[in-house]
Design a protein around this motif. Structure first.
Motif, PDB file in Angstrom:
ATOM      1  N   GLN A 128       0.465  27.655 -30.927  1.00 31.98           N
ATOM      2  CA  GLN A 128      -0.334  26.702 -31.796  1.00 31.98           C
ATOM      3  C   GLN A 128       0.664  25.612 -32.330  1.00 31.98           C
ATOM      4  OE1 GLN A 128      -3.362  26.950 -32.621  1.00 31.98           O
ATOM      5  NE2 GLN A 128      -3.713  28.674 -31.422  1.00 31.98           N
ATOM      6  N   TRP A 129       1.817  25.681 -32.489  1.00 29.45           N
ATOM      7  CA  TRP A 129       2.831  24.762 -32.941  1.00 29.45           C
ATOM      8  C   TRP A 129       2.653  23.559 -31.746  1.00 29.45           C
ATOM      9  CZ3 TRP A 129       6.712  23.067 -30.046  1.00 29.45           C
ATOM     10  CH2 TRP A 129       7.496  24.195 -29.071  1.00 29.45           C
ATOM     11  N   GLN A 132      -0.772  21.753 -31.974  1.00 29.00           N
ATOM     12  CA  GLN A 132      -0.624  20.696 -33.139  1.00 29.00           C
ATOM     13  C   GLN A 132       0.082  19.682 -33.041  1.00 29.00           C
ATOM     14  OE1 GLN A 132       0.361  22.603 -36.713  1.00 29.00           O
ATOM     15  NE2 GLN A 132      -0.547  21.126 -37.961  1.00 29.00           N
ATOM     16  N   ARG A 138      -8.586  22.061 -31.971  1.00 29.23           N
ATOM     17  CA  ARG A 138      -8.973  23.517 -31.937  1.00 29.23           C
ATOM     18  C   ARG A 138     -10.181  23.974 -32.357  1.00 29.23           C
ATOM     19  NH1 ARG A 138      -3.960  25.218 -35.324  1.00 29.23           N
ATOM     20  NH2 ARG A 138      -4.548  23.135 -36.009  1.00 29.23           N
TER      21      ARG A 138
END
Length: 159
Positions: A128-129, A132, A138
């Motif tokens: 996820q990092w 981002q 998302r």
């Protein structure tokens, strides 16, 4: 074509002046000019149509020639592929016959299996990092929510 010289045109003009009269002669001359112009346009249109039909015939002939040439090339390529396939099959049969005579068990080529790669699994495996940081969306977001999200903090407060 009829050959009109200056003397013949002057004679025709003089007779027309006497027969038609000086007051109607300009109108008659204008009408004759319009009719001659229409006749010339009609003749040029017929010539253009004939030339177009001749070009169309030539293009049709060229098309059939190209189709015949393409068909001949396709047939020759198919024949070459067929002969190469036969030669390969014969060589394969000779090699597999020798290998069978050398060993007791027959040699089979490995069967193909699909690698079963699934891009959704790969995309889900991305942290996820990283998503981002790269700016991957998302969630679906409305335009108003997007504006509110990126609005500066000083503009959020109302006086």
């Amino acid at each position: 074509m009829i050959d009109f010289g200056f003397d013949k045109l002057a004679l025709i003009g003089g007779v027309a002046l006497i027969v038609i009269g000086p007051e109607r002669l300009p109108r008659v001359a204008r009408t004759i000019g319009h009719l001659l112009g229409k006749a010339q346009r009609y003749v040029s249109d017929v010539k253009a149509e004939v030339s177009r039909s001749m070009e169309l015939e030539e293009l049709k002939k060229m098309k059939t020639e190209m189709e015949t040439a393409a068909r001949d090339v396709q047939d020759s390529v198919q024949q070459e592929i067929h002969s190469a396939t036969q030669a390969f099959d014969q060589t394969w049969a000779d090699v597999s016959g020798r290998s069978q005579s050398l060993s007791s068990d027959p040699v089979e080529p490995p069967s193909y299996s699909h690698p079963k790669k699934n891009w959704r699994v790969k995309r889900g495996a991305t942290p996820q990092w990283y998503k981002q940081r790269q700016g991957v969306r998302r969630h679906a977001q409305s335009g108003a929510a997007r504006v509110a999200r990126f609005r500066p903090s000083s503009a959020r407060r109302f006086p």
